[in-house]
Design a protein around this motif. Structure first.
Motif, PDB file in Angstrom:
ATOM      1  N   PRO A 204      81.944  -0.484  18.489  1.00 23.13           N
ATOM      2  CA  PRO A 204      81.555   0.735  19.584  1.00 23.13           C
ATOM      3  C   PRO A 204      81.619   2.130  19.538  1.00 23.13           C
ATOM      4  O   PRO A 204      82.846   2.395  19.020  1.00 23.13           O
ATOM      5  CB  PRO A 204      82.139  -0.139  20.806  1.00 23.13           C
ATOM      6  N   ASN A 214      80.482  -0.388  25.916  1.00 19.10           N
ATOM      7  CA  ASN A 214      80.168  -0.931  24.473  1.00 19.10           C
ATOM      8  C   ASN A 214      78.838  -0.297  23.929  1.00 19.10           C
ATOM      9  O   ASN A 214      78.037  -1.356  23.667  1.00 19.10           O
ATOM     10  CB  ASN A 214      80.455  -2.321  24.333  1.00 19.10           C
ATOM     11  N   VAL A 216      76.512   0.601  20.931  1.00 16.78           N
ATOM     12  CA  VAL A 216      76.749   0.283  19.381  1.00 16.78           C
ATOM     13  C   VAL A 216      75.452   0.884  18.699  1.00 16.78           C
ATOM     14  O   VAL A 216      74.492   1.182  19.468  1.00 16.78           O
ATOM     15  CB  VAL A 216      76.914  -0.956  19.099  1.00 16.78           C
TER      16      VAL A 216
END
Length: 372
Positions: A204, A214, A216
């Protein structure tokens, strides 16, 4: 000094499902507001808040009743979005990714995919995210889809995918050799295929706001995408045309952020008993009500112009920034604490300023700041 003016309700909006909004607001006030700062920082707290929406069937708010969803009208849906962002920007940002993916599935011509996904979504057994912002970028495509027997070979990098660990799948946007684009459902997990293809997710990102969501980066290498996972196909540049059509709608998330800032100002005004804080609140609150009225009216008009919608979006952004700043100012030095409400809302205003940003929005937002 007179008592603070309460936010006015617009009685001209007749289609709103007040039951859905009442359930939503009751949940947010009781379970989300007390832990809003923790939700912004902790994925565990954010997940608990998300589960609360699922238990109340609120993540199927736009799913047709034929599939077991709530099938809320447009006005209700956007007021729902505004309510959530007023109480938690992180929760609002996370769930709107899911709502976007769900809408794409609902409008898809892939009936088999609908059968596979919608019932699970309504039951709260499957959540989806988005991974197609890279389609807005000019130049060499970041994600390519090369046709092959039974599907496509996917290669490249998705720079932003929110919700790792929350979502089971995400809607991928990829470019075909002829310039057209496809959007398809992809499992949101590290995977290695028998034929050698792989999809790998980064750690993350370290973000200044909404770290708990989170976000990504995802990288595909010779990854096989079955044709049956395709949700839709569009001509080259279609995302830019659609961005113009929907430029106004994220304004409700932005307005919710503005309201969050004013909630803080109002609370401080009640404790510090300073007339100028009351006056500042009343002035900003009056402008916010007027802006909201204009936006609520606009979404009911089919023949709106892009230029008018853009002006309203930029106005909402500017208001959120000013209301968040006002929250910081009246909170004084306490606003520097990492878990202070003003600190959280200030950072949320940053996120909603650039959420779904296009070059047109960037230009108009900057011009409004510099020249007005």
């Amino acid at each position: 000094m007179s008592l603070l003016k309460e936010t006015q309700k617009d009685s001209s909006i007749k289609n709103i499902d007040n039951n859905i909004l009442a359930i939503t607001e009751s949940y947010l006030k009781e379970f989300v507001a007390p832990v809003a700062s923790e939700i912004n920082q902790s994925s565990e707290a954010l997940n608990e808040a998300l589960q609360g929406l699922i238990k109340r069937s609120l993540l199927s708010i736009k799913v047709p009743k034929a599939w077991g969803g709530l099938e809320a009208d447009t006005e209700t849906f956007y007021h729902f979005q505004q309510l959530i962002s007023q109480y938690s920007g992180a929760l609002a940002f996370l769930q709107v990714q899911h709502q976007g993916a769900v809408a794409s599935i609902v409008y898809s011509n892939n009936e088999a995919l609908k059968e596979q996904y919608l019932s699970k979504i309504v039951e709260g057994k499957l959540l989806c995210g988005l991974g197609f912002s890279q389609l807005r970028r000019k130049g060499k495509p970041m994600i390519t889809a090369t046709p092959m027997n039974g599907g496509y070979e996917i290669n490249g990098t998705v720079p932003w995918i929110t919700g790792f660990g929350f979502f089971d799948a995400f809607l991928l946007g990829a470019s075909l050799p002829d310039g057209q684009t496809i959007r398809a459902m992809v499992p949101f997990q590290n995977s290695h295929q028998d034929a050698g293809g792989e999809f790998l997710v980064s750690e993350p990102m370290k973000l200044g706001a909404m770290q708990s969501t989170n976000t990504v980066t995802g990288t595909f290498k010779n990854w096989f995408l079955p044709s049956e996972n395709v949700v839709s196909m569009a001509k080259e540049g279609a995302i830019h045309e659609n961005d113009k059509k929907i430029v106004l709608f994220p304004s409700f998330l932005v307005l919710g952020c503005a309201k969050a800032g004013l909630d803080i100002v109002k609370k401080v005004a009640q404790t510090k008993q300073l007339d100028f804080i009351n006056e500042g609140f009343n002035h900003l609150n009056e402008e916010l009500n007027y802006c909201q009225e204009k936006i609520q009216t606009a979404i009911t008009i089919n023949s709106r112009s892009f230029e008018d919608d853009l002006k309203l979006r930029v106005w909402a952004i500017n208001l959120a920034q000013r209301c968040a700043n006002a929250a910081v100012i009246v909170s004084s030095g306490a606003a520097n604490y990492y878990n202070h409400a003003a600190q959280r809302v200030y950072k949320e205003a940053l996120v909603f300023t650039v959420f779904g940003q296009t070059t047109d929005i960037m230009k108009a937002t900057l011009e409004q700041m510099v020249y007005n």
